[in-house]
Scaffold this motif. Sequence first.
Motif, short mmCIF file in Angstrom:
data_model
loop_
_atom_site.label_atom_id
_atom_site.label_comp_id
_atom_site.label_asym_id
_atom_site.label_seq_id
_atom_site.Cartn_x
_atom_site.Cartn_y
_atom_site.Cartn_z
N ASP A 251 0.62 -0.92 0.14
CA ASP A 251 0.32 0.14 -0.22
C ASP A 251 1.14 1.27 0.12
OD1 ASP A 251 -2.33 -1.55 -0.36
OD2 ASP A 251 -2.99 -1.48 1.97
N TYR B 184 1.40 5.88 -6.83
CA TYR B 184 0.04 6.73 -7.46
C TYR B 184 0.44 7.99 -7.12
CZ TYR B 184 -4.25 8.56 -8.03
OH TYR B 184 -5.75 9.67 -7.94
N ARG B 185 1.26 9.13 -6.32
CA ARG B 185 1.17 9.88 -6.42
C ARG B 185 2.16 10.62 -7.40
NH1 ARG B 185 -3.34 12.35 -4.63
NH2 ARG B 185 -3.88 11.43 -3.19
N LEU C 189 2.59 2.08 -3.58
CA LEU C 189 1.20 1.89 -4.49
C LEU C 189 0.92 3.31 -4.28
CD1 LEU C 189 -0.78 0.91 -6.32
CD2 LEU C 189 -2.58 0.48 -4.80
N ASN C 190 0.35 4.09 -2.89
CA ASN C 190 0.26 5.44 -3.06
C ASN C 190 1.47 6.00 -3.08
OD1 ASN C 190 -2.55 6.30 -1.33
ND2 ASN C 190 -1.33 4.42 -0.71
#
Lengths: 198, 227
Positions: free
Chosen positions: A37, A44-45, A40-41
């Motif tokens: 997670d 993603y950012r 992933l964040n």
Amino acid sequence: MTKNSKLQPDISDEELIKRFQDDDLQAYDIIILRYKDQLLNFAYRFLGNVEESEDIVQETFLRLWRNRHAYRQIAKFSTWIYTIAGNLAKTELRKRKRRKVISISDMGFEDKEYEIEDELANTDQDANSSLTEKIIQDAIDELPPRFKEVIILRDIQELSYEDIGSILQIPLGTVKSRVNRARLKLQSKLKDIDTPMR
Amino acid sequence: MKNCTSYKKLFSEYVDKTLEPARSRDLEAHTASCAACKSSLDAMLSIKRSLASLPKIGASDSFDAVMRARLRQQIRREGYRTRSLWRLPSFSLNFKAPAYAVLAVLLIFLGAMLQKTYNSGPQVVKGNYQFSQVQQALLQKAGAIDPGYMVIAQRDSVNNRIVIINYVDIDEIAPLDDSLQKRTQGLIYSKTGLPNLREAPSRQIRTSALQSNPAEPRIQYAKEYIF
């Protein structure tokens, strides 16, 4: 079994990677659970796209699999894996930039239609968080990569300056000044909106 | 005496609360008398809070399955051997339940196909072949036997030997987004080298086609083996 116990917080990352180097696949499983997670964040950012970010994170874990014996205990595992993910994300950004150049240059003059959204139109009366998030994400996207990565690592991932220095392989002083400049740049881009989000 | 530019360089450390106390007091004294710096510092604090409160995204439902498939491909490429590929990591708590569901459906489906229950480890599917014969034939053809191989084998009744028509890795033929029904049709049957099997919708048709194939009169029947 709760998710927290599955993560086995009493075992350090470094111990897990050591076990994994000894072919303990359960250790690899736990590493993925711990970092999925947050990576992933981070991705993603960086990229602003969920599918691409998932691809980057999966590739990161595959590289971890392939290069598990390259890891040495002298470095923190977390900074090592962030370095892998960050490099992949930056490569993806460069690819995307090239694709964009090709795509626009391939268009005929008549094909060029630009629709400019008035993103700030409704913020006065309806500062909903998703719109604010989009505005902030767009502002992050506009930052040069070297500023983008420090602002994400510091203010979104909330990593220490020392860890950021290890991930980016730059001195601590450079990290601090770069974070400061990144924040000022972001501030300049966001001066028209009233943050924070709630 | 410092100017505003010098103070701005301290903003970050101030909002991170890592600035030395003496310098913090100096900065606070400056911002008390400089509206522009105060406004800029407040904005930085506000943006920092906003960034920290950005919503966190979660992985999609397919993340774990795709990860698993990619890892299997990687393992296959590098020839890594585990005692059983089924022992590979499951990646998340969330993956476990759907994984068991998929496995259950797979077992039911294969059970119906093979008229047996799948158990881990090599098994002889109902039939007249000696498992060791099939294993030997597969070793000759594939060079190795990996857990998860599905083998289509035939008996050459004239030469009294087992012929491996095809062998596939179950995961390789299992596109993640397709139903299990789709997964096991088409791809397995498309490589048998026999005509009109690519579109075969069921095992019955395939078996029937095998039995009636005039080009291969020696073929009596075909059996599938799961390793």
